[in-house]
Design a protein around this motif. Sequence first.
Motif, PDB file in Angstrom:
ATOM      1  N   PHE A 196       5.105  10.396   0.163  1.00 26.79           N
ATOM      2  CA  PHE A 196       4.401   9.117   0.299  1.00 26.79           C
ATOM      3  C   PHE A 196       5.316   8.024   0.829  1.00 26.79           C
ATOM      4  O   PHE A 196       6.534   8.065   0.634  1.00 26.79           O
ATOM      5  CB  PHE A 196       3.809   8.709  -1.056  1.00 26.79           C
ATOM      6  N   ARG A 205       0.693   5.339   0.928  1.00 29.78           N
ATOM      7  CA  ARG A 205      -0.157   6.327   1.591  1.00 29.78           C
ATOM      8  C   ARG A 205       0.636   7.597   1.876  1.00 29.78           C
ATOM      9  O   ARG A 205       1.871   7.554   1.915  1.00 29.78           O
ATOM     10  CB  ARG A 205      -0.753   5.748   2.869  1.00 29.78           C
ATOM     11  N   ARG A 244       2.526   8.164  -7.781  1.00 30.77           N
ATOM     12  CA  ARG A 244       1.553   8.688  -6.809  1.00 30.77           C
ATOM     13  C   ARG A 244       1.871  10.138  -6.444  1.00 30.77           C
ATOM     14  O   ARG A 244       0.982  10.995  -6.381  1.00 30.77           O
ATOM     15  CB  ARG A 244       1.570   7.796  -5.564  1.00 30.77           C
ATOM     16  N   THR A 278       0.843  -1.188   0.000  1.00 30.91           N
ATOM     17  CA  THR A 278       0.000   0.000   0.000  1.00 30.91           C
ATOM     18  C   THR A 278       0.885   1.246   0.000  1.00 30.91           C
ATOM     19  O   THR A 278       1.975   1.232   0.560  1.00 30.91           O
ATOM     20  CB  THR A 278      -0.926   0.047   1.232  1.00 30.91           C
TER      21      THR A 278
END
Length: 169
Positions: A51, A9, A99, A7
């Motif tokens: 991130f 984030r 991202r 993941t």
Amino acid sequence: MTEPSITIRPETADDAAAIERLHERTFGPGRLAKTAYRIREGAEHRLELSFTAHIGTLMIGSVRLTAVRIGEAKALLLGPLTVEPPFRARGIGRALITRALAEAKSKGHHLVVLVGDEPYYGKSGFVRVPAGRAVMPGPVDPARILVCELGEGAFANVAGPIRPEPDAQ
Ligand SMILES: CC(C)(COP(=O)(O)OP(=O)(O)OC[C@H]1O[C@@H](n2cnc3c(N)ncnc32)[C@H](O)[C@@H]1OP(=O)(O)O)[C@@H](O)C(=O)NCCC(=O)NCCS
């Protein structure tokens, strides 16, 4: 066996110590003398544009963005980008860059600059800055200064020293 899922984030204040350890392991104490660090000393990285990658509770990668100016133009400096050695070459570095660029674009940023290897960052849309057009505040191989336009023509007419933008929102 299925691989546990990764993941990505936004970085939080709680990640700071783990990221610092990752940087120390990856780059060693010499990192603090690097030219890009001079910029990062002058401006905190932007948490909402930085991130981390995780497998379960383990943090395995990080990318940070810091507000800068190139001449008068607003931009972001990307780096450091780091992935824990056992997890490299699985696309995590690229996913972190993708991202961060997407988030920067969605928040209205136009330009991202970095000091790094063109063969790697070129896959994420970075190109070499023509020699002398954007100048770091210290010794850097000019061929390693790369820029990514988040909007068409964002780097046109941009030139000058790269410097931190401490109070950018
Ligand atoms: C650079 C780094 C972040 C890449 O992370 P990653 O998760 O392995 O990257 P990806 O999986 O997205 O891409 C891996 C590919 O890039 C290649 N690659 C990695 N570093 C490269 C470099 N410096 N130059 C060219 N290619 C490179 C790998 O060989 C691999 O190629 P393949 O896809 O053909 O196997 C990681 O190797 C790392 O932490 N390195 C040490 C720190 C560092 O150099 N950071 C960048 C400077 S701030």
